[in-house]
Design a protein around this motif. Structure first.
Motif, PDB file in Angstrom:
ATOM      1  N   LEU A  94     -41.151  13.681   5.340  1.00 48.83           N
ATOM      2  CA  LEU A  94     -40.037  14.564   5.017  1.00 48.83           C
ATOM      3  C   LEU A  94     -40.532  16.001   5.019  1.00 48.83           C
ATOM      4  N   TYR A 111     -26.445   6.769   6.585  1.00 44.79           N
ATOM      5  CA  TYR A 111     -27.591   6.937   5.695  1.00 44.79           C
ATOM      6  C   TYR A 111     -28.830   6.227   6.228  1.00 44.79           C
ATOM      7  N   LEU A 145     -35.682   5.868  -1.453  1.00 41.85           N
ATOM      8  CA  LEU A 145     -34.860   7.061  -1.276  1.00 41.85           C
ATOM      9  C   LEU A 145     -33.756   6.764  -0.254  1.00 41.85           C
ATOM     10  N   LYS A 146     -32.519   7.028  -0.650  1.00 43.04           N
ATOM     11  CA  LYS A 146     -31.396   6.861   0.268  1.00 43.04           C
ATOM     12  C   LYS A 146     -30.950   8.256   0.684  1.00 43.04           C
ATOM     13  N   ILE A 147     -31.058   8.530   1.979  1.00 38.41           N
ATOM     14  CA  ILE A 147     -30.707   9.839   2.517  1.00 38.41           C
ATOM     15  C   ILE A 147     -29.401   9.707   3.288  1.00 38.41           C
ATOM     16  N   LYS A 148     -28.384  10.446   2.828  1.00 40.27           N
ATOM     17  CA  LYS A 148     -27.105  10.444   3.534  1.00 40.27           C
ATOM     18  C   LYS A 148     -27.129  11.603   4.518  1.00 40.27           C
ATOM     19  N   TYR A 149     -26.569  11.385   5.698  1.00 38.69           N
ATOM     20  CA  TYR A 149     -26.508  12.441   6.692  1.00 38.69           C
ATOM     21  C   TYR A 149     -25.163  12.415   7.395  1.00 38.69           C
ATOM     22  N   ASP A 167     -30.213  20.111   4.148  1.00 43.03           N
ATOM     23  CA  ASP A 167     -29.870  18.716   4.413  1.00 43.03           C
ATOM     24  C   ASP A 167     -30.946  18.094   5.290  1.00 43.03           C
ATOM     25  N   ILE A 168     -31.135  16.811   5.115  1.00 37.51           N
ATOM     26  CA  ILE A 168     -32.107  16.098   5.932  1.00 37.51           C
ATOM     27  C   ILE A 168     -31.357  15.416   7.057  1.00 37.51           C
ATOM     28  N   GLY A 227     -36.585  19.749   1.458  1.00 43.40           N
ATOM     29  CA  GLY A 227     -35.846  19.134   0.366  1.00 43.40           C
ATOM     30  C   GLY A 227     -36.733  18.784  -0.815  1.00 43.40           C
TER      31      GLY A 227
END
Length: 156
Positions: free
Chosen positions: A118, A137, A149-153, A104-105, A121
């Motif tokens: 980054l 995100y 890029l949409k990164i959910k965290y 996970d990011i 991933g």
């Protein structure tokens, strides 16, 4: 020969890639495995990494050959010319997708306009500019790939 980006009909990426290979055109449709949940079950499914995009490698003079395949809509253009993807970018995508442990990011204390590299991933070693940050995100613009890029965290 260059890599170009072909825009396909929605949900036709894998079919188009298969047909292009059958007629002898080198192509690449990056696939990832996702867990989809329905009301009664969960299932692992293979989906394209980029919706409606397939990468094709051919000479500039042969670009019209892709239109023989059903599902191909057009080429993706960048600044009035067909978008060309560098070999190292295709290799980066291929290498990243082969990684067994995609972690996970997590993002900490960033703000709009920051440049982020980054580190793991699918998009490892890619740089992006932060466009938006929320509690769940972060949206990055990856200029080298021409995508957002949409990164959910997870919140801590």
């Amino acid at each position: 020969m260059n890599w170009y980006v072909v825009y396909t009909k929605p949900k036709w990426e894998k079919k188009v890639a298969e047909k292009l290979n059958q007629i002898g055109i080198e192509c690449y449709c990056p696939i990832i495995t996702q867990v989809k949940q329905w009301s009664d079950r969960k299932k692992k499914v293979e989906v394209p990494l980029f919706n409606s995009y397939v990468f094709v490698r051919l000479a500039d003079s042969n670009r019209n050959a892709v239109f023989e395949v059903a599902g191909v809509v057009r080429y993706l253009f960048w600044l009035g010319k067909p978008a060309i993807v560098r070999d190292e970018e295709i290799n980066t995508i291929k290498t990243s997708l082969k990684a067994e442990n995609i972690s996970d990011i997590s993002v900490t204390t960033i703000k709009v306009g920051d440049k982020i590299k980054l580190e793991s991933g699918v998009f490892s070693n890619q740089s992006g500019i932060v466009q938006e940050v929320s509690k769940t995100y972060c949206i990055l613009v990856l200029e080298s790939l021409g995508c957002i890029l949409k990164i959910k965290y997870n919140s801590i």
